[in-house]
Design a protein around this motif. Sequence first.
Motif, PDB file in Angstrom:
ATOM      1  N   PRO A 179       0.816  -1.228   0.000  1.00 11.62           N
ATOM      2  CA  PRO A 179       0.000   0.000   0.000  1.00 11.62           C
ATOM      3  C   PRO A 179       0.846   1.272   0.000  1.00 11.62           C
ATOM      4  O   PRO A 179       2.020   1.246   0.397  1.00 11.62           O
ATOM      5  CB  PRO A 179      -0.795  -0.095   1.312  1.00 11.62           C
ATOM      6  N   SER A 180       0.225   2.343  -0.435  1.00 11.51           N
ATOM      7  CA  SER A 180       0.794   3.702  -0.367  1.00 11.51           C
ATOM      8  C   SER A 180       2.191   3.839  -0.967  1.00 11.51           C
ATOM      9  O   SER A 180       3.078   4.420  -0.349  1.00 11.51           O
ATOM     10  CB  SER A 180       0.827   4.192   1.075  1.00 11.51           C
TER      11      SER A 180
ATOM     12  N   ASP B   2      -3.317   1.058  -8.203  1.00 13.45           N
ATOM     13  CA  ASP B   2      -4.321   1.837  -8.915  1.00 13.45           C
ATOM     14  C   ASP B   2      -4.039   1.898 -10.418  1.00 13.45           C
ATOM     15  O   ASP B   2      -4.927   2.269 -11.194  1.00 13.45           O
ATOM     16  CB  ASP B   2      -4.314   3.280  -8.385  1.00 13.45           C
TER      17      ASP B   2
ATOM     18  N   THR C 147       0.033   3.222  -5.634  1.00 17.97           N
ATOM     19  CA  THR C 147      -0.882   2.306  -4.952  1.00 17.97           C
ATOM     20  C   THR C 147      -1.481   3.050  -3.769  1.00 17.97           C
ATOM     21  O   THR C 147      -0.871   3.999  -3.256  1.00 17.97           O
ATOM     22  CB  THR C 147      -0.159   1.043  -4.422  1.00 17.97           C
ATOM     23  N   GLY C 148      -2.688   2.680  -3.379  1.00 14.22           N
ATOM     24  CA  GLY C 148      -3.325   3.320  -2.218  1.00 14.22           C
ATOM     25  C   GLY C 148      -3.508   2.265  -1.150  1.00 14.22           C
ATOM     26  O   GLY C 148      -2.543   1.682  -0.675  1.00 14.22           O
ATOM     27  N   GLU C 149      -4.786   2.013  -0.807  1.00 10.54           N
ATOM     28  CA  GLU C 149      -5.069   0.907   0.104  1.00 10.54           C
ATOM     29  C   GLU C 149      -4.831  -0.397  -0.632  1.00 10.54           C
ATOM     30  O   GLU C 149      -4.383  -1.375  -0.058  1.00 10.54           O
ATOM     31  CB  GLU C 149      -6.519   0.978   0.565  1.00 10.54           C
ATOM     32  N   LEU C 150      -5.165  -0.385  -1.919  1.00 12.91           N
ATOM     33  CA  LEU C 150      -4.945  -1.563  -2.761  1.00 12.91           C
ATOM     34  C   LEU C 150      -3.623  -1.398  -3.494  1.00 12.91           C
ATOM     35  O   LEU C 150      -3.180  -0.281  -3.755  1.00 12.91           O
ATOM     36  CB  LEU C 150      -6.081  -1.703  -3.772  1.00 12.91           C
ATOM     37  N   SER C 151      -3.012  -2.517  -3.843  1.00 11.63           N
ATOM     38  CA  SER C 151      -1.676  -2.401  -4.441  1.00 11.63           C
ATOM     39  C   SER C 151      -1.470  -3.375  -5.586  1.00 11.63           C
ATOM     40  O   SER C 151      -2.286  -4.259  -5.849  1.00 11.63           O
ATOM     41  CB  SER C 151      -0.618  -2.624  -3.363  1.00 11.63           C
TER      42      SER C 151
END
Length: 317
Positions: free
Chosen positions: A73-74, A107, A237-241
């Motif tokens: 993530p992130s 994302d 990527t955010g919460e999802l990767s």
Amino acid sequence: MLNLKSTLSALWLATLAWGTARAEEDNVKSIPLRTHSLSQPYLDSDMQSRWYDFGGDTIIRTDQYIRLTSDYPSQSGWLFSRVPLTATNWEVEVEFKIHGKNQLYGDGFAMWITKERGKIGPVFGSADRFEGLGIFFDTYKNNRPGVVFPYVMAMVGDGQKSYDKDTDGKNSEFAGCSARGIRHASVPTKFRLTYFQDKYLKLELQYKSEGEWTLCFETNQPPAIPQVAYLGFSAETGELSDNHDIISIEAKNLYHAQPTGGKSTPGSGRGKKVASPKEGGSWTWFFTKIFLFFLVIGGGYVGYTAWRANNKRSHRF
Ligand SMILES: [Ca+2]
């Protein structure tokens, strides 16, 4: 007899027409653009790339990939050319790979031809309100009812227009297509973007089978590209990767060969010529060599004088 003659002439005309069409197509020539191409091992001996710069969470495995984000993530990473793309007409073919271990993923990544370079931000890892062209490989559907994802979309930025992530950029779409199966494809995934100033912009994808190019979009009203524009890539990527990998970049300068068979004219007129790092480096190297040369000559002279003085002395005694 007359019939045979007219048939022959019709055939002849058809051949001529076919030949002209072929010639049009064949007239487009290409020259590899070394300054904007990149392949394994990506890095030189000093662990730098001469033509590309990278940052953020980007990691490079010299035998495999340039990973813009890893499957965590992130993350956000980028890769940008060091010198602007000065060719008037060009083609960029990129092999990439989007993959990960999760059922839900995101994302996506972007390709850029923009005035800015390496500026981190919210648009697939890059700055919003960019100036130039962005091609987005959007793997996560935020909110775009009725559209199949992954979705590939082009956006033309003027430095003011903003990308709205919540609607997957619907209102700022220039052109686009769905590409179900572009993630975890069974063949190497590639895209090919062709730009002919004032003529066309075309995006093709390879993900269904090897050697099969699917047209994503083609327009005969291509956007204007900024005078100085860098070729780059970024991902987020955010919460999802997901892993967003660039495997290779092959850039070419396109031009129309003179039909008379005369000298070709590769267009490179858009921007000012920019000295490459190598050119800058070679001047430094030139002066270093001159300096070294005089140092050696000077050293040799001093050594010789000392040796003579010594010799004279030893003769004297
Ligand atoms: Ca999205």
